[in-house]
Scaffold this active site. Structure first.
Site, short mmCIF file in Angstrom:
data_model
loop_
_atom_site.label_atom_id
_atom_site.label_comp_id
_atom_site.label_asym_id
_atom_site.label_seq_id
_atom_site.Cartn_x
_atom_site.Cartn_y
_atom_site.Cartn_z
N HIS A 65 0.87 -1.20 0.00
CA HIS A 65 0.00 0.00 0.00
C HIS A 65 0.89 1.23 0.00
O HIS A 65 1.37 1.67 1.04
CB HIS A 65 -0.91 -0.06 1.23
N HIS A 67 -9.76 1.17 -1.45
CA HIS A 67 -9.61 1.98 -0.24
C HIS A 67 -10.96 2.04 0.47
O HIS A 67 -11.99 2.25 -0.18
CB HIS A 67 -9.19 3.41 -0.59
N ASP A 98 1.73 3.87 3.11
CA ASP A 98 0.79 4.70 2.36
C ASP A 98 1.55 5.69 1.48
O ASP A 98 1.43 5.65 0.26
CB ASP A 98 -0.18 5.45 3.30
N GLU A 149 -11.33 5.26 5.56
CA GLU A 149 -10.57 6.40 6.09
C GLU A 149 -11.56 7.45 6.58
O GLU A 149 -11.24 8.32 7.38
CB GLU A 149 -9.67 7.01 5.01
N ASP A 178 2.22 9.36 -6.05
CA ASP A 178 2.14 10.82 -5.93
C ASP A 178 2.37 11.29 -4.50
O ASP A 178 2.79 12.43 -4.28
CB ASP A 178 0.80 11.34 -6.47
N HIS A 182 1.59 4.96 -2.37
CA HIS A 182 1.15 5.85 -3.45
C HIS A 182 2.33 6.59 -4.08
O HIS A 182 3.12 7.22 -3.38
CB HIS A 182 0.15 6.87 -2.93
N GLY A 189 -9.87 8.09 -3.04
CA GLY A 189 -10.34 9.47 -3.10
C GLY A 189 -11.24 9.78 -1.92
O GLY A 189 -11.38 8.95 -1.01
#
Ligand SMILES: [Zn+2]
Length: 353
Positions: free
Chosen positions: A22, A208, A288, A211, A26, A24, A180
């Site tokens: 997991h 996801h 993450d 959260e 970006d 990302h 998102g």
């Protein structure tokens, strides 16, 4: 239980061969690369290292997920051409190799990188070129996960998958994800057509969830039958959901530092990773985002020991579990498992109860 001092613990977690599921792209942009991309692409952004760092690294704690997601705006603006995508993917593959992460699944949302004319499939190819080339140089393994955005039109997500299905995609792309803002776009069901199409062409599915909205959001995502869920720590609040996750064998790819930043848990010590594992839920430990959370996987591992009370043998089992939960082919998985076990055999602290 063997206890190590902070320095020895960090030396051990750095030396440990690791797998991360997991992560990302970006959210892991290097500060110096960001400065260079801003300058060469004419994107308005801070021009000093410290200034750039203050924009890309998220605060220690923000009110909610939506606020943490603001840290992704500038990286996405900087990564709009093939060269920038290839470079940032290469950087991340290198950063992982240097942290002794032997297997990493890198995810990002291709359709957020199409503002200057690239198609989603072009974006996947550019990221794969950078990541694959670098992993080969370091003798590590990388795979890609294409994230669909909750905020995007379901038709756009489906068209992206359809394009991959029709024109082909790199071997390294192994799964789709959905991510998102959950508060604004809480219903994953809207994206079922794209997710089912992805599954039909052989891609794995991870989503996801939780959260925002806690256990109810995790429960909702199970309707799409994901093999793995990114996050979902608040599942612990619903015993029936915990039982369901354990029964299904659905993995939770947990990120204690990121969850603390987004106020999903009040402090890292409150993170339910250990309680979920004890209840029979399959879990892995991840960062993450390297930059947004200003962390490495080695440090995340060390924090799990120091703050969550994970023992060294438990930590080692979490690491090996990430190999089992990986979306790569069985041959790659077997090679990783053998290499990890051969290394671990020399470290008594990892096997002693
Ligand atoms: Zn994530």
């Amino acid at each position: 239980m063997t206890r190590l001092d902070a320095r020895s613990l960090r030396a051990l977690t750095l030396a440990m061969p690791k797998a991360e599921l997991h992560l990302h792209l970006d959210g892991s942009l290097r500060i110096d690369t960001a400065l260079d991309l801003a300058r060469t692409r004419g994107v308005e952004a801070p021009t000093t290292f410290e200034g750039m760092r203050s924009v890309l690294v998220g605060p220690d704690q923000v009110a909610d997920q939506a606020q943490l997601l603001l840290a992704f705006d500038l990286p996405i603006a900087l990564m709009q051409d093939a060269e920038a995508l290839e470079r940032t993917a290469a950087d991340l593959a290198e950063d992982k190799a240097r942290d002794n992460v032997r297997y990493a699944e890198i995810r990002w949302a291709p359709l957020l990188h199409t503002e200057k004319g690239l198609g989603g499939r072009d974006v996947v190819e550019a990221v794969w070129r950078g990541a694959e080339r670098t992993a080969r140089r370091y003798g590590t393994e990388v795979r890609l996960i294409a994230t669909l955005m909750r905020s995007h039109a379901p038709e756009a997500n489906l068209a992206f998958i359809e394009d991959l299905a029709t024109r082909g995609y790199p071997d390294g792309l192994v799964a789709v994800d959905l991510a998102g803002q959950e508060a604004r776009f809480p219903d994953p069901e809207l994206h079922r057509p794209a997710i089912e199409r992805a599954r039909a062409i052989g891609l794995h599915v991870t989503l996801h969830a939780g959260e925002w909205g806690g256990a109810a959001q995790v429960k909702r995502s199970l309707a799409l039958d994901p093999e793995r869920i990114a996050h979902g720590p608040r599942s612990i609040d619903d015993p029936s959901l915990v039982a369901e996750l354990a029964r299904r064998g659905t993995w939770l790819d947990l990120c204690p530092t990121s969850n603390t930043q987004a106020s999903v848990v009040p402090t890292i010590a409150d993170h339910p990773l250990r309680r979920l594992a004890e209840a029979g839920v399959r879990v892995t430990l991840n960062t993450d985002d390297l930059t947004v959370s200003d962390i490495t996987l080695s440090e995340e591992y060390a924090r799990a020991v120091e703050h969550i009370g994970v023992t060294l043998p438990e930590l080692w089992r979490l690491d090996l579990a990430a190999v089992e939960a990986a979306f790569c082919d069985d041959g790659t998985k077997a090679a990783l498992r053998d290499a990890f076990l051969a290394w671990g055999a020399g470290i008594p602290e990892l096997v002693a109860g």
